[in-house]
Design an enzyme around this catalytic site. Structure first.
Site, PDB file in Angstrom:
ATOM      1  N   HIS A  80       0.701  -1.530  -0.149  1.00 39.29           N
ATOM      2  CA  HIS A  80       0.236   0.098   0.101  1.00 39.29           C
ATOM      3  C   HIS A  80       1.084   1.480  -0.033  1.00 39.29           C
ATOM      4  O   HIS A  80       0.702   1.740  -0.822  1.00 39.29           O
ATOM      5  CB  HIS A  80      -0.766  -0.039   1.195  1.00 39.29           C
ATOM      6  CG  HIS A  80      -1.783   1.198   1.399  1.00 39.29           C
ATOM      7  ND1 HIS A  80      -2.758   1.531   0.574  1.00 39.29           N
ATOM      8  CD2 HIS A  80      -1.605   2.234   2.439  1.00 39.29           C
ATOM      9  CE1 HIS A  80      -3.576   3.121   0.621  1.00 39.29           C
ATOM     10  NE2 HIS A  80      -2.505   3.564   2.148  1.00 39.29           N
ATOM     11  N   GLU A 109     -11.103   1.454   2.450  1.00 38.23           N
ATOM     12  CA  GLU A 109     -10.362   0.564   2.127  1.00 38.23           C
ATOM     13  C   GLU A 109      -9.824  -0.987   3.245  1.00 38.23           C
ATOM     14  O   GLU A 109     -10.818  -0.751   4.776  1.00 38.23           O
ATOM     15  CB  GLU A 109      -8.854   1.580   3.594  1.00 38.23           C
ATOM     16  CG  GLU A 109      -8.377   2.797   3.109  1.00 38.23           C
ATOM     17  CD  GLU A 109      -6.828   3.629   3.465  1.00 38.23           C
ATOM     18  OE1 GLU A 109      -6.460   3.146   5.156  1.00 38.23           O
ATOM     19  OE2 GLU A 109      -7.017   4.557   3.503  1.00 38.23           O
ATOM     20  N   ASP A 124     -12.322   1.379   6.516  1.00 40.87           N
ATOM     21  CA  ASP A 124     -11.748   2.724   7.073  1.00 40.87           C
ATOM     22  C   ASP A 124     -12.567   3.630   5.897  1.00 40.87           C
ATOM     23  O   ASP A 124     -11.629   4.183   5.321  1.00 40.87           O
ATOM     24  CB  ASP A 124     -10.104   2.370   7.083  1.00 40.87           C
ATOM     25  CG  ASP A 124      -9.536   3.866   7.402  1.00 40.87           C
ATOM     26  OD1 ASP A 124     -10.046   4.712   7.909  1.00 40.87           O
ATOM     27  OD2 ASP A 124      -8.855   4.203   7.347  1.00 40.87           O
TER      28      ASP A 124
END
Lengths: 419, 419
Positions: free
Chosen positions: A133, A200, A235
Site C-alpha cells: 500500500h 480501505e 476505513d
C-alpha cells in the site's frame, strides 16, 4: 469435525469457526450475545441459563448485551467456551440434536436475527502497516518507493487514534461526509461533500483479557493474550479532506466520520490452522518490536462494488492478511510502548491491505485510480473514479480449509447523499 | 450571593462556582457525584435522596458513580440543578443552615474526600488552536511565523484523536514514557525512556446533552448545547518521540501515554460573567466555522514546577483562554463537520495555550527552552531543559470576579522514573 446443524459447504461459519457476535432476535428488542453455525444463530445467554458454561465460569458471561463482559475474561476462558459450544453442536453429541424443543430454545434461524455492533467500543486506533500500500501511494504521489525503507514507516507500525463512536456494523449506510479541502483552481479552502470518497480494506483486531496498567507496556511476547479476535474493517476515507488537514498533526475529519466492521468476531483459535508467515522484515526492527514468529493468517480479502445499475456486485480487488508488513502483535506492542493502557473492547485496524499486484490487489480506490487519473470501467459500462452516491462497497474475508471455509462474512455499506 | 458555608476569599469554589466532580468519601469505597463550596464537598446523591431535585427530574441523576447520567440531560437541567444547589447553600436559606444533622448528611469536609475521574471518558480529541503557540513553534523550528496565515492551521482548528483510556485525574503520577526516536548521531532509531518530556497547558471541554446522529454535523450555532463544562488539561508530550513518528500520519505514542485533568468540571454558567472576546480572525473562516460572537472566557492559567529540591512550586508561565485563536464552539463544529457523532462523556483539549509573551507566557517547556537550547534556572539554582524524574507540574486556572474567584483548582502530576 462436523455439526448436526446443516451447513452449506461454502458457508463461512462451519463448526470449525464459532464466531462471537451480538444481535436482536425478531421476538425481542434487546441485543444479546450469540454465536453461529451455518445459518443457525446460537443464543449464548439461553445456553448459559441452561448451565452449559457453569463449570467454566461462576460469573455470568453473556447477560451483557454486548461481548465486553466475556471479552474481559482471560484467553483460556474464551477457548473453553468456544470448545464447549462446539461440543454441544457436534454431530456425535445427541443431547440437543435429538431434542428439537431444547434445540429451539437455544438456536434461531438467521432470518429471525439482526446483527448489532458486537462490542461497546471504547477506543479505536488505525495503523498503516502494509508495504505494498505504501509503495502504491508513494508511486501515485510521485515519490520514490525505494525511500520507504529509510523512513519511520519501516521502523515501527505508524498509526493514529480514530473516533470509536463512529464505528458501525455492516449494513449501516454511510452518509457522504462533508468537510474542508483546498481548491487549487480557486486557491482557497472550500467546504462541501467530499468528491473523493474512498474505502480501505483492513483487518480489525478486538482487544480483551487483562488490560495493562498505565505506564506498563504490553510486551510483544504477551500481546496475543489480549487479542480476542478479528473482523473485517472498512476505513472509509475522504481523500481531499485528508490531504488538506493531515500535515502536520495527522488524519482527523477525513477519517473520523464512519468506519464499518463485519458483525462476527473470528477467534485466534478458529484461525490457528491458517497461520502463515509474513515476509521477513528489513531493516530488523528495534528490540520491543522483534518477534520470534513473524506471522499472520492466510486470510483472503475480496472487495466488491454494487452500483444501483449493476445487477450484481463486481469484484474490484483481492489481497491477503500476509500482505501486511507489521503484525497485530507488533501493532499492540507499539500502541502501548509509551505505557498507554488498553481497555477491554478497544479495536485497532491493520491499515489498508494491498497485494503486490497493483492492478487487482489494490486496497482502495485511490490505488485503483492511480490518484484519480484512471477511471475503472464496470461490466455494465459504467465508470468510476471515486465512490458515488448509491454505490455499495462489500468486503469479504475467508480462509480456505480442507473441505471447509472459516470466514468473516462481510462488511458492507451503501453510500447515501450528504444531508 | 454568599453561602452560609465558610469560604476563604481566595478559594476557587465560592457559591458562584458550583463545579461538578466525583470522588470517594473516607467512609466508602464507591465513587459518587459531588459538588463543592469552599472546602465542603456536597454529596449530590445524598441531596437527591432527600428529594431536592425531584421537581427537576423524575429520573435519578446522581446514582451513577460518575457524572455521565447527569451530563446526558439537556443543558437546562444542568442549569436548574446548579441553581438548586446554590439555593440550598445560600446564606438566606435556613433549612440546611440551621439543621446541623441534616447538613452533615449532605456535606463532608474535603479532608474526608478523594477525587476520582469525574466522567467515564469515551472519546478524546486534541486540537492545536493557539496562534501564539504556533508562532513560537515555527520560530523554534526555523520556519517563518508569517507563513502560518497561509496554511491549513489558519483555516480550521486542526486536531487529532487521542487515547481516552489514559486520561487521569490530578495527582496521578506519570511514569516516564518509553518509545522510539531517531538518534541523529547514530543515524538510527533508538528505544528508551523519553529524554524530552514536556507538558502542555490546555483547557479541556467535556461534552454532554443530546448527541448528534452519525452523518449530521453539530452546527456552530448549537455547539454550546453540548458543552457541559471545562477542566484544566495537561497534554504531556514526549517531544523526540512525536518528532520521529508524526510525519505523515500524525501524533501517536508521543502523546497517548497520559493526559492529566483537574477533577472539578466548571460549568458555562459559572464562567458566563467572565465572557471575553477572542481576537478577530483573519482570514475569515469558511462558513461552517463562522460564529457571530467569537469569544471565550477570561480564564488565567498559571503553571508551576516543583522539583524535589525546591521548597515550594515555582511559577514558570501564565496565559489566558483568550489567547486561543479557535473557540470551543468552532472546535466542536469542526470535530463533527464530517458527520462524526459525539458521545456523552467525550472530552477535547484546546491545544497548548501560550500568550504573546514568549518568555513568561509559554505553554510548554519546548517554548521556554527554545527547542532545547535555553535551560531554565530555578530559584534554588537548579537548571531544567526538560522535565526530570521527581519533578511535579502543577497547572492552575481561575477567573477573578468582583470580590470572589471562580477557579478550576489544579491539574498536577509528578514524574516517576520509567519502569
Amino acid at each position: 469435525m462436523e455439526s448436526f446443524l446443516p451447513v452449506d459447504p461454502l458457508s463461512h461459519f462451519p463448526i470449525q469457526n464459532i464466531p462471537f457476535g451480538a444481535g436482536i432476535f425478531s421476538d425481542s428488542t434487546e441485543p444479546r450475545c450469540v454465536s453461529r453455525i451455518g445459518d443457525f444463530i446460537i443464543d449464548l445467554k439461553a445456553l448459559e441459563e441452561k448451565g452449559v458454561f457453569s463449570d467454566i465460569s461462576s460469573k455470568p458471561l453473556f447477560s451483557d448485551p454486548a461481548l465486553n463482559t466475556f471479552m474481559a475474561e482471560p484467553k483460556n476462558i474464551w477457548r473453553l467456551v468456544r470448545e464447549r459450544i462446539q461440543s454441544i453442536f457436534v454431530s456425535t453429541n445427541s443431547t440437543y440434536k435429538d431434542d428439537l424443543a431444547l434445540l429451539e430454545e437455544v438456536t434461531k434461524r438467521i432470518s429471525q436475527f439482526k446483527s448489532t455492533i458486537p462490542v461497546r467500543i471504547n477506543g479505536y486506533t488505525d495503523f498503516v502497516s502494509c508495504k505494498n500500500h505504501m509503495i502504491n501511494m508513494y508511486t501515485i504521489l510521485g515519490k520514490n518507493p525505494a525511500d520507504i525503507v529509510n523512513e519511520n514507516w519501516a521502523r515501527m507500525p505508524l498509526g493514529y487514534h480514530g473516533k470509536s463512536s463512529s464505528i458501525v456494523v455492516s449494513g449501516t449506510p454511510l452518509i457522504r461526509p462533508k468537510g474542508q479541502s483546498f481548491n487549487r483552481e480557486l486557491s482557497q479552502p472550500v467546504y462541501g461533500p467530499t468528491q473523493k470518497l474512498d474505502h480501505e480494506v483492513e483487518l480489525g483486531v478486538f482487544l480483551g483479557g487483562k488490560p495493562n496498567k498505565n505506564g506498563e507496556p504490553i510486551s510483544i511476547s504477551s500481546a496475543e493474550e489480549n487479542i480476542f479476535g478479528y473482523v473485517i474493517l472498512n476505513d472509509w476515507s475522504a481523500r481531499e479532506i485528508c490531504l488538506w488537514e493531515m500535515n502536520p498533526f495527522g488524519l482527523f475529519t477525513g477519517k473520523n466520520f464512519q468506519t464499518t466492521i463485519s458483525p462476527w468476531i473470528i477467534t485466534p483459535f478458529a484461525l490457528e490452522p491458517f497461520k502463515a508467515p509474513f515476509e521477513p522484515q528489513d531493516p530488523i526492527p528495534v528490540e520491543y518490536l522483534q518477534e520470534p514468529n513473524h506471522a499472520g493468517y492466510d486470510i483472503n480479502f475480496e472487495t466488491f462494488i454494487k452500483t444501483e445499475s449493476l445487477s450484481e456486485p463486481f469484484k474490484i480487488s483481492r489481497s491477503n492478511m500476509c500482505d501486511l508488513y507489521w503484525s497485530p502483535s507488533q501493532q499492540l506492542a507499539h500502541l502501548t510502548v509509551s505505557g498507554a493502557n488498553i481497555e477491554v473492547g478497544e479495536i485497532y485496524g491493520s491499515g489498508a491491505i494491498a497485494s503486490k499486484d497493483n492492478i487487482n490487489g489494490c486496497a482502495c480506490f485511490m490505488e485503483i485510480n492511480k490518484g484519480g487519473r484512471v477511471p475503472m470501467t464496470l461490466p455494465n459500462g459504467e465508470s468510476r473514479v471515486w465512490i458515488e452516491d448509491g454505490d455499495e462497497i462489500i468486503i469479504t474475508a475467508s480462509c480456505q480449509g480442507n473441505g471447509f471455509v472459516v470466514g468473516f462474512g462481510e462488511a458492507r455499506g451503501k453510500v447515501l447523499p450528504s444531508i
